[in-house]
Structures are given as structure tokens and as C-alpha cells.
Design a protein around this motif. Sequence first.
Motif, PDB file in Angstrom:
ATOM      1  N   ASN A 170      -5.044   3.237   3.232  1.00 30.04           N
ATOM      2  CA  ASN A 170      -5.052   4.114   2.051  1.00 30.04           C
ATOM      3  C   ASN A 170      -5.136   5.589   2.412  1.00 30.04           C
ATOM      4  OD1 ASN A 170      -7.035   1.853  -0.032  1.00 30.04           O
ATOM      5  ND2 ASN A 170      -4.888   1.800   0.516  1.00 30.04           N
ATOM      6  N   GLY A 171      -4.423   5.992   3.461  1.00 25.94           N
ATOM      7  CA  GLY A 171      -4.450   7.384   3.873  1.00 25.94           C
ATOM      8  C   GLY A 171      -3.431   7.654   4.964  1.00 25.94           C
ATOM      9  N   ILE A 172      -3.445   8.886   5.457  1.00 25.98           N
ATOM     10  CA  ILE A 172      -2.550   9.291   6.555  1.00 25.98           C
ATOM     11  C   ILE A 172      -3.339   9.266   7.865  1.00 25.98           C
ATOM     12  CG2 ILE A 172      -1.414  11.315   7.581  1.00 25.98           C
ATOM     13  CD1 ILE A 172      -0.251  11.982   4.891  1.00 25.98           C
ATOM     14  N   TYR A 173      -2.750   8.619   8.872  1.00 28.43           N
ATOM     15  CA  TYR A 173      -3.362   8.555  10.199  1.00 28.43           C
ATOM     16  C   TYR A 173      -2.899   9.774  10.994  1.00 28.43           C
ATOM     17  CZ  TYR A 173      -4.549   6.557  14.803  1.00 28.43           C
ATOM     18  OH  TYR A 173      -5.059   6.327  16.056  1.00 28.43           O
ATOM     19  N   LEU A 174      -3.846  10.650  11.336  1.00 28.04           N
ATOM     20  CA  LEU A 174      -3.533  11.879  12.074  1.00 28.04           C
ATOM     21  C   LEU A 174      -4.132  11.768  13.471  1.00 28.04           C
ATOM     22  CD1 LEU A 174      -2.259  14.769  11.506  1.00 28.04           C
ATOM     23  CD2 LEU A 174      -4.611  15.556  11.216  1.00 28.04           C
ATOM     24  N   HIS A 175      -3.309  11.975  14.481  1.00 29.79           N
ATOM     25  CA  HIS A 175      -3.806  11.824  15.856  1.00 29.79           C
ATOM     26  C   HIS A 175      -2.948  12.634  16.824  1.00 29.79           C
ATOM     27  CE1 HIS A 175      -0.590   8.985  15.234  1.00 29.79           C
ATOM     28  NE2 HIS A 175      -0.526   8.678  16.517  1.00 29.79           N
ATOM     29  N   ALA A 176      -3.526  12.901  17.995  1.00 30.72           N
ATOM     30  CA  ALA A 176      -2.787  13.581  19.057  1.00 30.72           C
ATOM     31  C   ALA A 176      -2.291  12.524  20.038  1.00 30.72           C
ATOM     32  CB  ALA A 176      -3.705  14.577  19.770  1.00 30.72           C
ATOM     33  N   ILE A 177      -1.031  12.650  20.469  1.00 26.38           N
ATOM     34  CA  ILE A 177      -0.441  11.630  21.344  1.00 26.38           C
ATOM     35  C   ILE A 177       0.511  12.292  22.333  1.00 26.38           C
ATOM     36  CG2 ILE A 177       1.456  11.114  19.712  1.00 26.38           C
ATOM     37  CD1 ILE A 177       1.109   8.123  20.568  1.00 26.38           C
ATOM     38  N   GLU A 178       0.523  11.775  23.541  1.00 26.41           N
ATOM     39  CA  GLU A 178       1.439  12.261  24.576  1.00 26.41           C
ATOM     40  C   GLU A 178       2.813  11.668  24.314  1.00 26.41           C
ATOM     41  OE1 GLU A 178       1.716  14.782  27.856  1.00 26.41           O
ATOM     42  OE2 GLU A 178      -0.255  14.049  27.254  1.00 26.41           O
ATOM     43  N   SER A 179       3.832  12.508  24.180  1.00 26.97           N
ATOM     44  CA  SER A 179       5.190  12.011  23.914  1.00 26.97           C
ATOM     45  C   SER A 179       6.190  12.936  24.590  1.00 26.97           C
ATOM     46  CB  SER A 179       5.442  11.960  22.395  1.00 26.97           C
ATOM     47  OG  SER A 179       6.767  11.602  22.109  1.00 26.97           O
ATOM     48  N   GLY A 180       7.037  12.354  25.435  1.00 27.02           N
ATOM     49  CA  GLY A 180       8.049  13.144  26.141  1.00 27.02           C
ATOM     50  C   GLY A 180       7.448  14.216  27.019  1.00 27.02           C
ATOM     51  N   GLY A 181       6.268  13.933  27.604  1.00 26.74           N
ATOM     52  CA  GLY A 181       5.622  14.899  28.502  1.00 26.74           C
ATOM     53  C   GLY A 181       4.891  16.017  27.796  1.00 26.74           C
ATOM     54  N   LYS A 182       4.843  15.971  26.448  1.00 30.76           N
ATOM     55  CA  LYS A 182       4.145  17.011  25.683  1.00 30.76           C
ATOM     56  C   LYS A 182       3.133  16.366  24.747  1.00 30.76           C
ATOM     57  CE  LYS A 182       7.742  20.578  25.603  1.00 30.76           C
ATOM     58  NZ  LYS A 182       8.700  21.308  24.761  1.00 30.76           N
ATOM     59  N   LEU A 183       2.079  17.113  24.435  1.00 27.34           N
ATOM     60  CA  LEU A 183       1.089  16.618  23.476  1.00 27.34           C
ATOM     61  C   LEU A 183       1.581  16.921  22.066  1.00 27.34           C
ATOM     62  CD1 LEU A 183      -1.725  15.241  23.431  1.00 27.34           C
ATOM     63  CD2 LEU A 183      -2.699  17.520  23.108  1.00 27.34           C
ATOM     64  N   LYS A 184       1.639  15.894  21.223  1.00 29.35           N
ATOM     65  CA  LYS A 184       2.113  16.037  19.846  1.00 29.35           C
ATOM     66  C   LYS A 184       0.995  15.711  18.867  1.00 29.35           C
ATOM     67  CE  LYS A 184       6.436  16.824  21.022  1.00 29.35           C
ATOM     68  NZ  LYS A 184       7.568  15.915  20.921  1.00 29.35           N
ATOM     69  N   LEU A 185       1.011  16.397  17.732  1.00 30.60           N
ATOM     70  CA  LEU A 185       0.132  16.052  16.620  1.00 30.60           C
ATOM     71  C   LEU A 185       0.988  15.224  15.661  1.00 30.60           C
ATOM     72  CD1 LEU A 185      -2.694  16.440  15.354  1.00 30.60           C
ATOM     73  CD2 LEU A 185      -1.769  18.401  14.111  1.00 30.60           C
ATOM     74  N   ARG A 186       0.558  13.997  15.406  1.00 26.41           N
ATOM     75  CA  ARG A 186       1.423  13.059  14.680  1.00 26.41           C
ATOM     76  C   ARG A 186       0.716  12.514  13.441  1.00 26.41           C
ATOM     77  NH1 ARG A 186       3.963   8.280  18.264  1.00 26.41           N
ATOM     78  NH2 ARG A 186       5.324   9.957  19.014  1.00 26.41           N
ATOM     79  N   SER A 187       1.465  12.425  12.349  1.00 24.11           N
ATOM     80  CA  SER A 187       0.943  11.803  11.124  1.00 24.11           C
ATOM     81  C   SER A 187       1.748  10.535  10.840  1.00 24.11           C
ATOM     82  CB  SER A 187       1.037  12.771   9.938  1.00 24.11           C
ATOM     83  OG  SER A 187       2.382  13.109   9.669  1.00 24.11           O
ATOM     84  N   VAL A 188       1.049   9.478  10.446  1.00 20.74           N
ATOM     85  CA  VAL A 188       1.688   8.186  10.183  1.00 20.74           C
ATOM     86  C   VAL A 188       1.097   7.594   8.918  1.00 20.74           C
ATOM     87  CG1 VAL A 188       2.149   5.854  11.079  1.00 20.74           C
ATOM     88  CG2 VAL A 188       1.971   7.764  12.669  1.00 20.74           C
ATOM     89  N   ALA A 189       1.953   7.003   8.081  1.00 20.62           N
ATOM     90  CA  ALA A 189       1.481   6.255   6.910  1.00 20.62           C
ATOM     91  C   ALA A 189       2.322   4.995   6.768  1.00 20.62           C
ATOM     92  CB  ALA A 189       1.575   7.104   5.642  1.00 20.62           C
ATOM     93  N   THR A 190       1.686   3.912   6.341  1.00 17.25           N
ATOM     94  CA  THR A 190       2.432   2.663   6.122  1.00 17.25           C
ATOM     95  C   THR A 190       1.730   1.832   5.059  1.00 17.25           C
ATOM     96  OG1 THR A 190       3.327   0.661   7.166  1.00 17.25           O
ATOM     97  CG2 THR A 190       1.206   1.434   7.983  1.00 17.25           C
ATOM     98  N   ASP A 191       2.513   1.038   4.330  1.00 14.43           N
ATOM     99  CA  ASP A 191       1.925   0.086   3.382  1.00 14.43           C
ATOM    100  C   ASP A 191       2.296  -1.349   3.758  1.00 14.43           C
ATOM    101  OD1 ASP A 191       4.585  -0.044   2.734  1.00 14.43           O
ATOM    102  OD2 ASP A 191       4.369   0.688   0.684  1.00 14.43           O
ATOM    103  N   GLY A 192       2.804  -1.513   4.974  1.00 12.07           N
ATOM    104  CA  GLY A 192       3.187  -2.850   5.433  1.00 12.07           C
ATOM    105  C   GLY A 192       4.642  -3.184   5.170  1.00 12.07           C
TER     106      GLY A 192
END
Length: 372
Positions: free
Chosen positions: A157-179
Motif C-alpha cells: 500500500n505504498g511506494i518502495y523507495l531505495h538506493a540500488i547499484e545499477s550499471g556501476g552507478k548508485l540509483k534512487l529507485r521507486s517501485v510500486a506493484t499491486d500484484g
Amino acid sequence: MRVVIERSNLLKSLNHVHRVVERRNTIPILSNVLLAGTGASLEMKATDLDLEVTEATAANVEQGGATTVPAHLLYDIVRKLSDGAEVMLKTDDEGQSMSVISGRSNFRLQCLPQSDFPELTAGAFSHIFRIDSAALKGLIEKTQFAISTEETRYYLNGIYLHAIESGGKLKLRSVATDGHRLARAEMEAPAGCEGMPGIIIPRKTVSELQKLVDNPDVAVTIELSDTKIRFTIGSVVLTSKLIDGTFPDYQRVIPTGNDKKLIIDRQSFAAAVDRVSTISSERGRAVKMSITEGLVTLAVNNPDSGSATEEVHAEYSSDPIEIGFNAKYLMDVTAQLSGSEARFMLADAGSPTLIHDTTDEHALYVLMPMRV
């Protein structure tokens, strides 16, 4: 307390804070907005115990003090006052009521004491970083439509916000899903979010935040503690509890082997889906896509009301495929795309489909198919 303030300033700030207050409250103080006049400003605060918004605005404070009055009632009164008017807010000697005076209008509102107003303590913030409001708005708007409304799976019931290593760079990523669908957006991580924990920002907070980040020139300061997040946007401070749960491993549902590429005009496709889905049942809303070289045929069959088909030209050169999707989900995703074309990457009728924005490589969408 005795404060004189421009009606436009008061209305703007009340508009930001009063939305947090629920219309129906079993706890009377939660229906109120806290008003505190100090120095040369009037500070307003509202909360629902999960979310708190405060804003200070310039005012002529003739006599300092603080009180609480019904938030929606005060907002409605100020909204109906004359444009350009000055408003005086004045409490009586006992602090039982507050007068709202403007021109020949005089309203008296019942007060509850400031001491009853709850404080949302945030604790110590472990991570602090700044982000452009336009970038934050992009992370929210590209994903918030996919937030689940199913209360049993509260961690969705919300947006998942996290920092993740992608393509050699640190990214701030938001993800949402309802299945049934998944939306992912990312940006280069700003300094300060290294090692931040993955957090789930509740749906109501996301909705309020979306309305506050409307000025692209304002930077947003984000502060994180174990259980709370705080956004400072200009003179507005929004503090919210986080959802206490574990967001699923969304990477596992993003397919990597989809090799059938379909490129289609976004607006033509969305309009065609909208037209044929007129005949679909409200419950199912399934639309079948029959994809052959250069052509997509959309079909809806409803035993109760009839059927509809429409053809849309597209770029496609792989093996023919038939796949079904929820029409609303298709239109939701295409509405997020900024380019003139949508790129679908398909595998087969039973596997998730990837949808890319041709002009934004930082956004990605996954749709689960329907049986039709």
C-alpha cells in the motif's frame, strides 16, 4: 492570540495542511488545525497520527499565542472570504473560542486547547539528502498508479523507495506493484542516500506529497529515521510514519528473456483500447491483443452485451502472438509514458510483458496477462 494575515497567504497554507485531516474523526482534537502565532509568522499544523503537515506563513502577530480550531470549517470560511482581504484571528480571554474577522464578516469558532494536540515525534534521522522537486515528482508520478489498494497486503500500500547499484552507478529507485502490474522509476542517487534502508512510503503520504511538489524550482530535503520520513518543501514540512513491512523481491517478476518487440503509437493505441473496452464487463475488462506483422487487432467479447474489434498499425516482425490484458491497466501504463511510442517486449500469452517509455530509459512497467 491576535494575528492579522493576508487572506491569500492563509488560504494557501490552510490548503496544504487541512487535507491531512480526516472528515470523520472519533478523536475531536484530530479534526482541528493547530494555529500558533510567534514573531512575524503564523504556524499551522495538522495530523492524523500517521502523517503530519506544518507550514509557517508571514503574518502580523499583534499578540502571540496558540489554539486549535476545526480545520475543514476554517478552510471553508477563508475560502469564501473576499479576494485580497485581510483576516484577523483573535482568541477570547478564556481561550474557549476564536473569532475570524474580515471586513463585515465575523465568525466565532469553538477551540480545543493546544496542550491536547498530539505531536508526531520523529526520532533521530540517520539519512539526509536533497533532491529536485521535479525529480521527486517524476519518481512519484511514474509509479503511484500501481500502488495496491488491497488492505490485507498492507506492505504493497505504498511506494518502495531505495538506493540500488545499477550499471556501476548508485540509483534512487521507486517501485510500486499491486500484484497485477508493476511500475519502476529511477534517477541518479543524490549525495547522502548511500546505505539508506529500503522504505515503504504510505499511499496517503504519496498523494499529499504529489500535491506539494508543484514548484520545479524548489529543492526537497528528505530525512529518514527507522520508522519515519520527513520532507521539507520550502515552508512546508511533511512528516510521515513508514509502512512497517517487507516489500517483495520485485526483481524476480521483471522478465529478462522477452524477445518479441512491438512498437506502437501510444495515443492511437490508448484510444483504441478505450473504445473497444466500452463493451467489456466492468468486472473483467479484458481486451485481447492479436499481434501479427505490422498489425495489432484489439478484441473484446462480452456475452451479455456483444463484441468489439479495432485494428492498430504497429512495428512487429516476430511470430504471431495472442495475449490478453486488463484494459484499465493498459491505459494506466500508456498514460504514464511521455514519448509518442510505446515499446512492448513480449514472451508468450502466459508470461509478464515489459513496457518501456521510448523517451525515458529510467522508467519501466510490467503487466501480467489475463486469460481471454
